[in-house]
Scaffold this motif. Structure first.
Motif, short mmCIF file in Angstrom:
data_model
loop_
_atom_site.label_atom_id
_atom_site.label_comp_id
_atom_site.label_asym_id
_atom_site.label_seq_id
_atom_site.Cartn_x
_atom_site.Cartn_y
_atom_site.Cartn_z
N ASN A 1 -5.66 5.75 12.01
CA ASN A 1 -4.49 4.97 12.58
C ASN A 1 -4.61 3.44 10.91
OD1 ASN A 1 -3.11 2.88 13.88
ND2 ASN A 1 -3.85 3.67 15.42
N ASP A 2 -3.84 3.20 10.74
CA ASP A 2 -3.48 1.91 9.95
C ASP A 2 -3.59 0.82 10.23
OD1 ASP A 2 -3.58 4.18 7.79
OD2 ASP A 2 -1.11 3.99 7.05
N TRP B 1 -8.03 1.04 5.01
CA TRP B 1 -8.09 1.89 3.86
C TRP B 1 -9.22 1.30 2.75
CZ3 TRP B 1 -4.17 6.35 1.67
CH2 TRP B 1 -3.49 6.03 1.88
N SER B 2 -10.98 2.44 2.14
CA SER B 2 -11.47 1.71 1.22
C SER B 2 -11.69 3.37 0.54
CB SER B 2 -12.71 1.93 2.49
OG SER B 2 -13.42 3.22 2.89
#
Length: 69
Positions: free
Chosen positions: A11-12, A17-18
């Motif tokens: 779920n953005d 993000w990584s």
């Protein structure tokens, strides 16, 4: 370019993000090795050119000495 190092959250809106930087280490090592190989090849070419330059200088000196006689 290297998708296996990217972590995409489910779920953005809730997570970011990584990157898994440890997975980049082999890629970076390979890049440094390639770069070192290029550097070594360039060093060898430079040495050859310096030897050639020295020989040209010697020939020019001999030519000048023979024409001045």
């Amino acid at each position: 370019i290297i998708p296996e190092v990217v972590f995409k959250p489910d779920n953005d809106n809730e997570e970011l993000w990584s990157l898994d930087y440890e997975k980049l280490i082999p890629v970076l090592i390979s890049a440094v090795q390639e770069q070192q190989q290029i550097i070594d090849e360039q060093k060898a070419k430079i040495e050859d050119l310096q030897k050639l330059e020295s020989r040209v200088d010697e020939l020019e000196s001999l030519l000048k000495a023979s024409t001045s006689k």
